[in-house]
Design a protein around this motif. Structure first.
Motif, PDB file in Angstrom:
ATOM      1  N   ALA A 138       0.836  -1.205   0.000  1.00  0.00           N
ATOM      2  CA  ALA A 138       0.000   0.000   0.000  1.00  0.00           C
ATOM      3  C   ALA A 138       0.872   1.257   0.000  1.00  0.00           C
ATOM      4  CB  ALA A 138      -0.922  -0.017   1.212  1.00  0.00           C
ATOM      5  N   GLU A 170       0.496   0.520  -4.420  1.00  0.00           N
ATOM      6  CA  GLU A 170      -0.012  -0.680  -5.101  1.00  0.00           C
ATOM      7  C   GLU A 170      -1.164  -1.271  -4.305  1.00  0.00           C
ATOM      8  OE1 GLU A 170       3.256  -3.427  -5.504  1.00  0.00           O
ATOM      9  OE2 GLU A 170       4.579  -1.837  -6.223  1.00  0.00           O
ATOM     10  N   CYS A 171      -1.938  -2.128  -4.990  1.00  0.00           N
ATOM     11  CA  CYS A 171      -2.999  -2.848  -4.280  1.00  0.00           C
ATOM     12  C   CYS A 171      -2.358  -3.900  -3.382  1.00  0.00           C
ATOM     13  CB  CYS A 171      -3.876  -3.595  -5.273  1.00  0.00           C
ATOM     14  SG  CYS A 171      -5.056  -2.536  -6.056  1.00  0.00           S
ATOM     15  N   ASP A 220      -3.726 -10.379  -3.589  1.00  0.00           N
ATOM     16  CA  ASP A 220      -4.966 -11.140  -3.367  1.00  0.00           C
ATOM     17  C   ASP A 220      -4.974 -12.019  -2.107  1.00  0.00           C
ATOM     18  OD1 ASP A 220      -5.859 -10.064  -5.674  1.00  0.00           O
ATOM     19  OD2 ASP A 220      -5.582 -11.879  -6.888  1.00  0.00           O
ATOM     20  N   THR A 224      -5.207 -10.022   1.026  1.00  0.00           N
ATOM     21  CA  THR A 224      -6.535  -9.392   1.115  1.00  0.00           C
ATOM     22  C   THR A 224      -7.563 -10.434   1.555  1.00  0.00           C
ATOM     23  OG1 THR A 224      -5.883  -7.947  -0.685  1.00  0.00           O
ATOM     24  CG2 THR A 224      -8.225  -8.009  -0.168  1.00  0.00           C
ATOM     25  N   TRP A 226      -6.039   2.858   1.790  1.00  0.00           N
ATOM     26  CA  TRP A 226      -5.218   2.048   0.874  1.00  0.00           C
ATOM     27  C   TRP A 226      -5.966   1.877  -0.455  1.00  0.00           C
ATOM     28  CZ3 TRP A 226      -3.236  -2.590   4.366  1.00  0.00           C
ATOM     29  CH2 TRP A 226      -2.313  -2.075   5.291  1.00  0.00           C
ATOM     30  N   PRO A 227      -5.231   1.934  -1.581  1.00  0.00           N
ATOM     31  CA  PRO A 227      -5.902   1.914  -2.883  1.00  0.00           C
ATOM     32  C   PRO A 227      -6.791   0.676  -3.086  1.00  0.00           C
ATOM     33  CG  PRO A 227      -3.504   2.164  -3.138  1.00  0.00           C
ATOM     34  CD  PRO A 227      -3.768   2.014  -1.679  1.00  0.00           C
ATOM     35  N   GLY A 228      -8.066   0.928  -3.302  1.00  0.00           N
ATOM     36  CA  GLY A 228      -9.028  -0.121  -3.626  1.00  0.00           C
ATOM     37  C   GLY A 228      -9.243  -1.175  -2.545  1.00  0.00           C
ATOM     38  N   PHE A 229      -8.675  -0.954  -1.369  1.00  0.00           N
ATOM     39  CA  PHE A 229      -8.662  -2.033  -0.362  1.00  0.00           C
ATOM     40  C   PHE A 229     -10.080  -2.350   0.135  1.00  0.00           C
ATOM     41  CE2 PHE A 229      -7.331  -3.626   3.999  1.00  0.00           C
ATOM     42  CZ  PHE A 229      -6.781  -4.806   3.519  1.00  0.00           C
ATOM     43  N   ARG A 257     -12.119  -4.328  -2.334  1.00  0.00           N
ATOM     44  CA  ARG A 257     -11.634  -5.706  -2.536  1.00  0.00           C
ATOM     45  C   ARG A 257     -11.911  -6.564  -1.298  1.00  0.00           C
ATOM     46  NH1 ARG A 257      -6.344  -5.809  -3.354  1.00  0.00           N
ATOM     47  NH2 ARG A 257      -6.377  -7.769  -4.463  1.00  0.00           N
TER      48      ARG A 257
END
Ligand SMILES: NC(=O)c1ccc[n+]([C@@H]2O[C@H](COP(=O)([O-])OP(=O)(O)OC[C@H]3O[C@@H](n4cnc5c(N)ncnc54)[C@H](O)[C@@H]3O)[C@@H](O)[C@H]2O)c1
Ligand SMILES: O=P(O)(O)OC[C@@H](O)[C@@H](O)[C@H](O)[C@H](O)CO
Length: 474
Positions: free
Chosen positions: A371, A375-376, A379, A382, A454-457, A460
């Motif tokens: 993060a 970056e994401c 997977d 997450t 955090w980007p897109g966290f 997701r």
């Protein structure tokens, strides 16, 4: 009890020290390398039962070391007899302090979990026991300082085993803070800093404690005696201590053939172990328990879960570490073999305790690595974190926090009750699971930072959550 003079004080009656440090002292003694014995006390009132049991057994207990060693199956039973004093410091506070008057006392070892190695302000009450573990050390050292007039050669070597980065530095800082709170003289603080050592160290051994009932009963029948303090562990052990090798004169671990290392810099040992071994435990545990898996080995024998854990470690955790990938992959390979040890049963339920602070220390730094670079979060991490949130979805019932597995079985969460209450309230007050998840990710009191930035966290995590609820992958 051992008849030898006390030269070690042990704060902590738990399984780990009995399967690790005490076994090491026992190994040194067996080879005639170490004279002396250990006085053991518990760090908090709750440890009273085990201390009483140990005292009732004359300080003796059985350790069974089981697993594969160089590809060979080993099962060694040892009777450990290193304790010469076993007592409750809350009932015998003066006896605890009087250990400081013993000129032969040289070493203090501890394991009080991450929760014990912390500073919590408390008043000094003469004649009354101090509650906190670091506070007890501050009072013990002050008594010693007074008893020996601040003699430079009477300082102690303190070796905490709690799984915290720079555990020795943390303990020293807490001790100095209590000393300042209690207005101990500045000369005492100088003596603590100059003539006492608080060593940073990293311990590694899977100690599973008391085995399952059927195994214990089978052993008792075979041995012809019972032992309520029976402890089981794996053969693997590693103790890395940041200090000069000359300290072997105090604790001759290497001379005894143990896997111990006196090192200049503990960081590489610490990072690889906490991020890979403990990180993977914390990753797998909630998902495993939610799906009805009970033990580490069972999970690692399961095709899908094993692939998930291996892939996350190899492709997400290892690339975040600043060390050569082949070395880290080799270490991870050893860890997977240890997880698969057919002779010990490591309960996910035990590993699950205090998973909030464990996730903060063992998983979040890896996630933050990605993060922090914009970056994401990958997977596997997450999905594991979504599993953790799902595992902590609990309702408060008469002061207990109860969650449900995916098949609806209930379990009790064991963690900091204030944090559990925050989580339960977030669920109770939210309009939808999505809103609850967003609120929890944004709650820095849980994670030490706001994870919703955090980007897109958040999106997701919600996708993984929904997939978990439906019993599939994201
Ligand atoms: N068991 C293992 O395989 C293993 C391996 C490496 C490190 N560790 C370390 O050991 C800890 C768990 O210990 P264990 O396996 O002996 O479990 P345990 O439950 O048998 O013992 C825990 C010990 O910590 C004390 N304690 C617990 N909460 C406390 C608190 N809030 N304040 C003060 N003391 C407290 C208990 O009194 C007991 O002495 C872990 O947190 C980790 O730091 C364990
Ligand atoms: O002992 P804990 O509860 O802090 O963590 C659970 C496991 O990750 C841990 O016990 C490991 O097995 C151990 O740290 C191996 O050395």
């Amino acid at each position: 009890m051992s008849g030898s003079a006390v030269n070690v004080l042990q704060i902590g009656e738990g399984n780990f020290l009995r399967g690790f440090a005490d076994w090491m002292i026992h190994s040194c003694r067996k080879q005639g390398l170490f004279a002396g014995s250990v006085a053991v006390t518990q760090p908090r009132p709750a440890g009273k039962r085990k201390i009483a049991q140990l005292a009732e057994q004359d300080g003796l207990y059985t350790l069974v070391v089981r697993g594969l060693e160089n590809g060979e199956r080993v099962e060694r039973r040892e009777m450990i007899g290193v304790f010469s004093q076993v007592f409750d410091p809350y009932e015998e506070w003066e006896r605890f302090l009087a250990l400081a008057d013993n000129p032969d006392l040289r070493l203090v070892i501890s394991n009080t979990t991450e929760a014990g190695l912390t500073y919590k302000a408390e008043p000094l009450q003469e004649g009354e026991p101090t509650q906190s573990f670091p506070g007890k050390i501050a009072r013990l050292l002050y008594r010693r300082y007074e008893a020996f007039g601040g003699a430079p050669d009477k300082g102690l070597v303190v070796l905490p085993c709690e799984l915290l980065e720079r555990n020795g530095d943390t303990l020293r800082d807490c001790v100095l803070r209590y000393a300042a709170d209690w207005r101990f003289p500045e000369a005492f603080l100088d003596w603590v800093r100059a003539h006492n050592r608080f060593l940073n160290s990293l311990v590694d051994r899977i100690v599973t404690g008391y085995p399952d009932e059927a195994q214990a009963e089978a052993w008792f029948a075979e041995w012809g005696y019972r032992d309520d303090m029976l402890t089981a562990c794996e053969p693997y052990h590693l103790w890395a201590i940041e200090a000069e090798p000359e300290l072997e004169s105090l604790l001759p671990l290497r001379a005894a053939g143990l896997n111990a290392h006196w090192v200049d810099d503990l960081t590489p040992f610490q990072l690889r172990k906490v991020r890979i071994l403990n990180g993977a435990h914390t990753l797998m545990t909630p998902l495993g328990l939610l799906h009805g898996v009970e033990h580490v080995r069972e999970l690692m024998e399961h095709r899908e879960w094993s692939a998930f854990v291996r892939r996350t470690v190899e492709e997400e955790i290892i690339p975040s570490l600043p060390y050569p990938e082949p070395d880290m992959l080799a270490y991870a390979g050893e860890v997977f073999e240890r997880y698969l040890n057919p002779f010990i049963r490591h309960r996910l339920h035990d590993i699950a305790m205090n998973s909030l602070s464990k996730a903060r220390a063992r998983l979040l730094p890896t996630m933050a690595h990605y993060a922090g670079r914009g970056e994401c979060v990958p997977d596997g991490l997450t999905r594991g974190f979504a599993g953790l949130l799902r595992y902590y979805r609990a309702e408060e019932r008469e002061g207990r926090f109860v969650g449900r597995t995916l098949s609806g079985e209930s379990y009790e969460l064991r963690d900091d009750s204030a944090l559990l209450a925050r989580i339960a309230h977030a669920w109770r007050d939210a309009r939808s699971p999505e809103a609850a998840i967003a609120a929890l990710l944004a709650d820095a009191s849980l994670w030490g930072q706001d994870l919703s930035v955090w980007p897109g966290f958040t999106e997701r995590i919600i996708r993984c959550w929904n997939a978990t609820e439906q019993g599939g992958n994201e």
